[in-house]
Design a protein around this motif. Structure first.
Motif, PDB file in Angstrom:
ATOM      1  N   PRO A 154       0.195  11.586   7.656  1.00  0.00           N
ATOM      2  CA  PRO A 154       0.318  11.534   6.225  1.00  0.00           C
ATOM      3  C   PRO A 154      -1.226  11.509   5.914  1.00  0.00           C
ATOM      4  CG  PRO A 154       0.703   9.199   7.299  1.00  0.00           C
ATOM      5  CD  PRO A 154       0.659  10.240   8.226  1.00  0.00           C
ATOM      6  N   ARG A 155      -1.308  12.228   4.474  1.00  0.00           N
ATOM      7  CA  ARG A 155      -2.684  12.314   3.812  1.00  0.00           C
ATOM      8  C   ARG A 155      -2.684  10.881   2.972  1.00  0.00           C
ATOM      9  NH1 ARG A 155      -2.335  17.016   0.269  1.00  0.00           N
ATOM     10  NH2 ARG A 155      -0.318  16.343   0.198  1.00  0.00           N
ATOM     11  N   HIS A 156      -4.047  10.323   2.956  1.00  0.00           N
ATOM     12  CA  HIS A 156      -4.300   9.118   2.194  1.00  0.00           C
ATOM     13  C   HIS A 156      -4.856   9.632   0.908  1.00  0.00           C
ATOM     14  CE1 HIS A 156      -2.982   6.714   5.453  1.00  0.00           C
ATOM     15  NE2 HIS A 156      -3.423   7.141   6.015  1.00  0.00           N
ATOM     16  N   ARG A 173       4.520   6.027  -4.993  1.00  0.00           N
ATOM     17  CA  ARG A 173       4.941   5.788  -6.408  1.00  0.00           C
ATOM     18  C   ARG A 173       3.831   6.711  -7.093  1.00  0.00           C
ATOM     19  NH1 ARG A 173       4.504   0.979 -10.852  1.00  0.00           N
ATOM     20  NH2 ARG A 173       5.315   2.297 -12.536  1.00  0.00           N
ATOM     21  N   SER A 174       2.268   6.776  -6.763  1.00  0.00           N
ATOM     22  CA  SER A 174       1.449   7.575  -7.193  1.00  0.00           C
ATOM     23  C   SER A 174       1.828   9.073  -7.120  1.00  0.00           C
ATOM     24  CB  SER A 174       0.219   7.292  -6.745  1.00  0.00           C
ATOM     25  OG  SER A 174      -0.997   8.169  -6.922  1.00  0.00           O
ATOM     26  N   ARG A 175       2.082   9.487  -5.653  1.00  0.00           N
ATOM     27  CA  ARG A 175       2.627  10.722  -5.274  1.00  0.00           C
ATOM     28  C   ARG A 175       3.780  11.336  -5.970  1.00  0.00           C
ATOM     29  NH1 ARG A 175       0.261  12.148  -0.186  1.00  0.00           N
ATOM     30  NH2 ARG A 175       1.005  14.091  -0.433  1.00  0.00           N
ATOM     31  N   PHE A 181       0.859  -1.125   0.130  1.00  0.00           N
ATOM     32  CA  PHE A 181       0.106   0.051  -0.089  1.00  0.00           C
ATOM     33  C   PHE A 181       0.996   1.148  -0.135  1.00  0.00           C
ATOM     34  CE2 PHE A 181      -1.594   3.564   2.635  1.00  0.00           C
ATOM     35  CZ  PHE A 181      -2.892   3.800   1.994  1.00  0.00           C
ATOM     36  N   TRP A 182       1.946   1.368   0.960  1.00  0.00           N
ATOM     37  CA  TRP A 182       2.678   2.514   1.106  1.00  0.00           C
ATOM     38  C   TRP A 182       3.482   2.727  -0.475  1.00  0.00           C
ATOM     39  CZ3 TRP A 182       1.042   6.023   4.157  1.00  0.00           C
ATOM     40  CH2 TRP A 182       0.416   5.648   5.349  1.00  0.00           C
TER      41      TRP A 182
END
Length: 67
Positions: free
Chosen positions: A65-67, A9-11, A3-4
């Motif tokens: 952290p923001r999800h 990777r997306s961020r 998940f992290w």
């Protein structure tokens, strides 16, 4: 852990698109720090690992952290 990694990777991709390419350097340094801390702990020196966890807990407590 998956998940992290997906979230990171997306961020990172979003930051690169926004012109903040130094995010690659930051991520690489954080990974190198983490691996160094794990290696030192495996060698019997847990100081870097302990310091890393303590610092991370302090930062995340102040800035969740923001999800």
């Amino acid at each position: 852990m998956e998940f992290w990694l997906r979230l990171a990777r997306s961020r990172i991709a979003k930051d690169v698109k926004a012109g903040r390419g130094d995010v690659h350097i930051g991520f690489a340094l954080v990974c190198r720090l983490f691996i160094t801390a794990m290696d030192k702990r495996a060698e019997g020196d847990g100081r870097i690992w302990s310091d890393l966890l303590q610092y991370a807990e302090q930062v995340v407590a102040k800035h969740p952290p923001r999800h």
